[in-house]
Design an enzyme around this catalytic site. Structure first.
Site, short mmCIF file in Angstrom:
data_model
loop_
_atom_site.label_atom_id
_atom_site.label_comp_id
_atom_site.label_asym_id
_atom_site.label_seq_id
_atom_site.Cartn_x
_atom_site.Cartn_y
_atom_site.Cartn_z
N GLY A 14 0.77 -1.24 0.00
CA GLY A 14 0.00 0.00 0.00
C GLY A 14 0.80 1.29 0.00
N HIS A 111 1.09 1.19 -13.36
CA HIS A 111 1.94 0.07 -13.77
C HIS A 111 3.40 0.53 -13.75
CE1 HIS A 111 2.78 -3.78 -15.59
NE2 HIS A 111 3.63 -3.16 -16.39
C1 GRF Z 1 3.31 -0.83 -7.61
O1 GRF Z 1 4.59 -1.06 -8.12
C2 GRF Z 1 2.34 -0.60 -8.73
O2 GRF Z 1 2.92 -0.03 -9.86
C3 GRF Z 1 1.85 -1.98 -9.05
O3 GRF Z 1 1.81 -2.65 -7.82
C4 GRF Z 1 2.74 -2.07 -6.93
C5 GRF Z 1 2.02 -1.73 -5.67
O4 GRF Z 1 2.88 -1.28 -4.67
N1 GRF Z 1 0.58 -1.95 -9.74
P1 GRF Z 1 2.29 -0.65 -3.35
O5 GRF Z 1 1.39 -1.72 -2.71
O6 GRF Z 1 1.51 0.55 -3.73
O7 GRF Z 1 3.46 -0.35 -2.49
#
Ligand code: GRF
Length: 214
Positions: A14, A111
């Site tokens: 998160g 992404h």
């Molecule tokens: C991020 O790298 C995002 O680009 C991808 O999933 C990851 C989530 O990371 N879709 P976090 O849970 O927000 O730290």
């Protein structure tokens, strides 16, 4: 009330959600987080939400093995919490066509690469950065995009490049990319909050910022 009433879907730690919260608190993003839903009971994102007094709900795929029913449950929660815009922040489940239809052009995903390269099924987390390095890319980046019925295929809203360094490992590249993610997601959301987005076919056009008349 804020123009964007966010429902967040996430499966992991998160950090993007946390960055969004920070930008709201700093007044850089005109939005409120109505509820956070996760398909993982242990997801860090739920704890972050609870620590901020935000409703945090785990929806079990065991309880709703059917995708349609699972998403129907989320739609009911989002209706209850008056969600008008959906943020996918590391959400590893596919959305059903009905869900996408209900929030058409009001769902964003982030992404950690420049789509359409290094996207699609299986391209998540560290796998993305491994693939970028294995290809020998000199730049990677971040894409914030609208969500359609398939993985990572919706039109980009914002993209930003991140350099690849010669001594990068997947982890060092991931860390550099993540810093940019934490900025660009709120920027993209703020464009929607300010009603500056115009969607023409696959092209997401950004209207100029309103002039300050003070
Ligand atoms: C991020 O790298 C995002 O680009 C991808 O999933 C990851 C989530 O990371 N879709 P976090 O849970 O927000 O730290």
């Amino acid at each position: 009330m804020s123009r964007l009433q966010l429902g967040v879907l996430a499966s992991g730690r998160g950090s993007n959600f946390q960055a969004i919260l920070q930008h709201i608190q700093q007044g850089k993003l005109d939005a409120s987080v109505q509820v956070v839903v996760s398909n993982k009971s242990s997801a860090g994102v739920l704890e972050i939400a609870r620590n901020h007094g935000i409703a945090a709900i785990f929806v079990s795929a065991k309880q709703y093995p059917d995708q349609e029913q699972y998403d129907q449950q989320i739609l009911s929660i989002f209706e209850q919490y008056q969600v008008n815009f959906v943020v996918l922040a590391g959400y590893l489940k596919m959305l059903s066509p009905k869900f996408v239809q209900t929030y058409r052009n009001r769902i964003l995903n982030i992404h950690p690469a420049l789509l359409p390269s290094f996207g699609g099924k299986g391209m998540y987390g560290i796998h993305v950065h491994e693939a970028v390095l294995n290809y020998g890319c000199k730049v990677s980046g971040v894409t914030v995009h609208l969500v359609d019925e398939n993985y990572d295929t919706g039109p980009p809203v914002l993209q930003r490049c991140v350099p690849v360094e010669d001594d990068d490992t997947p982890e060092t590249l991931a860390a550099r990319v993540l810093k940019v993610e934490h900025e660009i997601y709120s920027e993209a959301l703020q464009l929607f909050a300010q009603d500056r987005i115009e969607i023409v076919g696959r092209r997401v056009k950004i209207r100029p910022a309103p002039k300050n008349t003070d």
